[in-house]
Design a protein around this motif. Structure first.
Motif, PDB file in Angstrom:
ATOM      1  N   ALA A  92      95.399  42.171  57.074  1.00 56.83           N
ATOM      2  CA  ALA A  92      96.152  43.308  57.610  1.00 56.83           C
ATOM      3  C   ALA A  92      96.263  43.226  59.130  1.00 56.83           C
ATOM      4  N   SER A  95      98.635  40.444  60.271  1.00 57.19           N
ATOM      5  CA  SER A  95     100.032  40.818  60.065  1.00 57.19           C
ATOM      6  C   SER A  95     100.503  41.800  61.140  1.00 57.19           C
ATOM      7  N   PRO A 101     105.732  43.470  61.456  1.00 51.51           N
ATOM      8  CA  PRO A 101     106.889  43.814  60.619  1.00 51.51           C
ATOM      9  C   PRO A 101     107.396  45.213  60.981  1.00 51.51           C
ATOM     10  N   TYR A 104     105.345  48.573  62.021  1.00 54.25           N
ATOM     11  CA  TYR A 104     103.932  48.209  62.195  1.00 54.25           C
ATOM     12  C   TYR A 104     103.170  49.196  63.086  1.00 54.25           C
ATOM     13  N   LEU A 107     102.011  51.993  60.893  1.00 60.06           N
ATOM     14  CA  LEU A 107     100.920  51.550  60.021  1.00 60.06           C
ATOM     15  C   LEU A 107      99.608  51.432  60.799  1.00 60.06           C
TER      16      LEU A 107
ATOM     17  N   THR B   6     109.018  38.893  57.029  1.00 64.04           N
ATOM     18  CA  THR B   6     108.778  40.315  56.797  1.00 64.04           C
ATOM     19  C   THR B   6     108.044  40.529  55.479  1.00 64.04           C
ATOM     20  N   LEU B   7     108.528  39.838  54.458  1.00 64.61           N
ATOM     21  CA  LEU B   7     107.930  39.983  53.144  1.00 64.61           C
ATOM     22  C   LEU B   7     106.453  39.590  53.177  1.00 64.61           C
ATOM     23  N   ALA B   9     104.537  39.504  55.746  1.00 62.79           N
ATOM     24  CA  ALA B   9     103.791  40.455  56.570  1.00 62.79           C
ATOM     25  C   ALA B   9     103.367  41.664  55.733  1.00 62.79           C
ATOM     26  N   TYR B  10     104.292  42.182  54.942  1.00 62.03           N
ATOM     27  CA  TYR B  10     103.934  43.340  54.106  1.00 62.03           C
ATOM     28  C   TYR B  10     102.943  42.958  53.022  1.00 62.03           C
ATOM     29  N   LEU B  13      99.633  43.101  54.315  1.00 59.32           N
ATOM     30  CA  LEU B  13      99.170  44.467  54.577  1.00 59.32           C
ATOM     31  C   LEU B  13      98.842  45.229  53.300  1.00 59.32           C
ATOM     32  N   LEU B  14      99.354  44.720  52.182  1.00 59.24           N
ATOM     33  CA  LEU B  14      99.259  45.476  50.940  1.00 59.24           C
ATOM     34  C   LEU B  14      97.834  45.911  50.547  1.00 59.24           C
ATOM     35  N   LEU B  17      96.614  48.674  52.704  1.00 59.31           N
ATOM     36  CA  LEU B  17      97.347  49.919  52.481  1.00 59.31           C
ATOM     37  C   LEU B  17      96.908  50.598  51.191  1.00 59.31           C
TER      38      LEU B  17
END
Lengths: 277, 292
Positions: A92, A95, A101, A104, A107, B6-7, B9-10, B13-14, B17
């Motif tokens: 995390a 990223s 992204p 961000y 987040l 981008t994909l 990166a998310y 983060l998943l 999150l």
């Protein structure tokens, strides 16, 4: 000259006194963990025991007091927490700091906001959620709660570090055709190891000592971690102080070792977020 | 930014999150919603009761007594930690020998690392009425008339848990202060010395104002820590004798996990959160004003 020397000496006397007050209980704990109750009751406690060291206190604590069971549980829970937490927060933070992204900022702010929320607001719902998924009285539930609770601080520390990563190596690697994952794994990850060390050390000490979550989620004796197990242990060894103190010493040693080996990281970790602010 | 990046990166983060949603978003929103229901925590059925939980807690004298104790605990330990911490840090800072400095810095931080369970049981042992170390020392020093069951006496139990709390956490304050003191430019200190400033003046007129920032951090951290205190008190006294050490943390725990009144416990948790928030904001404001 004389006045100066006197002042200096009085400084040392005062400081030795403070150090003694701070360290005496720990010295008392370790020395008396090797004595019989009868010897502990003698006063003043001799620095060196008159009889033999009672190593049996440790054996008793481990076997009869079941510290071996609690110890293993603590190792499992702490190890698993550290392992999974590090993966989650590293991904995390990387990223957020490197790829940034869309969204961000929001987040990152959300993760930071978790630092403001007190456990009083979250404990009961999380407890009930764990119950709903049948995770009470399991190590998995406890580990999940620990991982979840600590993400804010860890992401904050690692992200700040990721922000300072140099670009040159990456450019060179790109020309050689390295992809995003390759750059993450082979170039940037080795560079953020120092901050990962800080995060793991702080996390280790926190999880190893944690009491409240263990108290509310674990009731089965064979699943208890050390801090919780000590409570049983205390009632069991109410009169056998030597064994009780041996148990306390066993719980303390791992954190103490980690601290003495890595003490400078503690200061780095503590001051990272606060001095500048 | 490419789509793939981008994909990815998310994707990275998943997990974080999901944890955020499960351990912060969901519990905080549930807390707030459930505090308006008569929910007992067992069946899924619950009725809206409006402000009733808040009224119950608000008119509960035990709650206010616990709040008073919590504030007392938090303020006294914070002030003790800040003042003593500053003094100890100054003494360590002004030592000449680098080796001693390092040794003392490490030593004083050790109790912070000790597990709360260890600290509690160790001090319970040392404060025990019969052959606890404290009473033995008092007897030895001819002060035997002061000896007592420190934790079993309603008059002293609270003072003892506050003292032990300070003992455990003062190393944090000291360390913060020392690190901050090292950032004060040497010239400032030298010129003050040349002007003939003594120790007291030096501390009050040079160090104190230059360290306001870190004093604020220390103050707020100790205050929040004190307001949330649970482990040490639970293990040392369990909230007793009587209710003499029942602070809010202990009360919330009892309401939820011993009397199973989850609605009320959640409400108390929210009120405690508000108290912490308000006190933090007030102390920030006060310190910012003094600085300006």
């Amino acid at each position: 000259m004389l006045r100066n020397r006197l002042a200096r000496w009085s400084n040392y006397v005062l400081l030795s006194l403070i150090t003694l007050i701070i360290l005496y209980p720990m010295i008392y704990m370790i020395l008396n963990s090797l004595r019989s109750t009868k010897e502990i009751m003698l006063f003043p406690t001799q620095l060196w025991p008159s009889g033999k060291f009672q190593w049996t206190n440790y054996a008793d604590a481990f076997q009869i007091g079941k510290v071996s069971v609690y110890f293993l549980n603590s190792v499992t829970v702490t190890g698993a927490t550290l392992f999974f937490q590090l993966i989650v927060v590293t991904l995390a933070a990387y990223s957020l700091g490197k790829w940034k992204p869309p969204g961000y900022r929001i987040l990152f702010f959300l993760f930071l906001a978790t630092l403001m929320i007190t456990s009083e607001m979250t404990t009961i719902p999380v407890f009930l959620m764990l119950r709903q998924f049948d995770l009470l009285n399991t190590h998995q539930g406890l580990i999940l709660a620990y991982i979840g609770g600590g993400i804010g601080m860890a992401i904050y520390l690692i992200k700040n570090f990721v922000d300072t990563l140099p670009k040159e190596m990456e450019e060179a690697a790109k020309i050689d055709g390295a992809g995003l994952l390759r750059i993450f794994w082979s170039i940037d990850l080795p560079l953020i190891v120092p901050v990962l060390a800080v995060v793991s050390i702080m996390s280790f000490v926190g999880v190893w000592s944690e009491f409240f979550w263990a108290l509310i989620t674990i009731s089965e004796d064979k699943l208890k971690t050390l801090p919780l197990g000590l409570l049983n242990f205390q009632s069991q060894y109410n009169t056998n102080y030597g064994v009780l103190l041996a148990g306390l010493t066993i719980v303390t040693l791992p954190s103490m070792l980690v601290y003495l080996l890595f003490s400078r990281y503690f200061i780095e970790g503590m001051t990272a977020g606060s001095i500048k602010g | 930014m490419t789509e793939r990046k981008t994909l990815l990166a998310y994707l990275f983060l998943l997990p974080a999150l999901l944890l955020f949603a499960a351990f912060f978003l969901y519990p905080v929103s549930t807390s707030i919603v459930r505090s308006f229901t008569d929910w007992n925590g067992f069946n899924s059925a619950f009725k809206w009761v409006g402000w009733r939980n808040y009224e119950t807690v608000w008119s509960d004298t035990h709650f206010w007594e616990a709040t008073g104790r919590t504030l007392k605990f938090a303020f006294i330990t914070t002030i003790a930690q800040t003042v003593l911490g500053f003094l100890i840090a100054y003494f360590i800072y002004s030592l000449v020998s680098e080796r001693w400095k390092k040794l003392l810095r490490i030593a004083i931080y050790t109790p912070v690392i000790l597990p709360g369970a260890v600290v509690s049981l160790l001090w319970v042992n040392m404060l025990s009425p019969n052959f606890g170390m404290v009473n033995q020392w008092l007897n030895k020093l001819g002060l035997g008339s002061f000896a007592r069951g420190w934790l079993g006496d309603t008059g002293t139990a609270m003072n003892m848990v506050m003292a032990v709390n300070t003992w455990k956490f003062i190393g944090m304050t000291v360390t913060f202060y020392i690190v901050a003191m090292l950032t004060i430019p040497k010239e400032v200190i030298e010129s003050a010395k040349i002007d003939g400033a003594g120790k007291g003046r030096m501390m009050w007129n040079i160090f104190r104002p230059l360290l306001t920032g870190i004093t604020e951090v220390n103050f707020i951290l100790s205050l929040i820590g004190g307001l949330k205190a649970f482990d040490l008190i639970y293990m040392m006294t369990g909230g007793g004798p009587g209710d003499s050490t029942t602070v809010l943390g202990i009360m919330v725990y009892r309401r939820a996990f011993l009397s199973f009144k989850f609605g009320e416990a959640i409400t108390m948790g929210i009120l405690l959160f508000i108290i912490i928030l308000v006190l933090t904001l007030i102390s920030r404001k006060l310190m910012a004003n003094r600085e300006g």
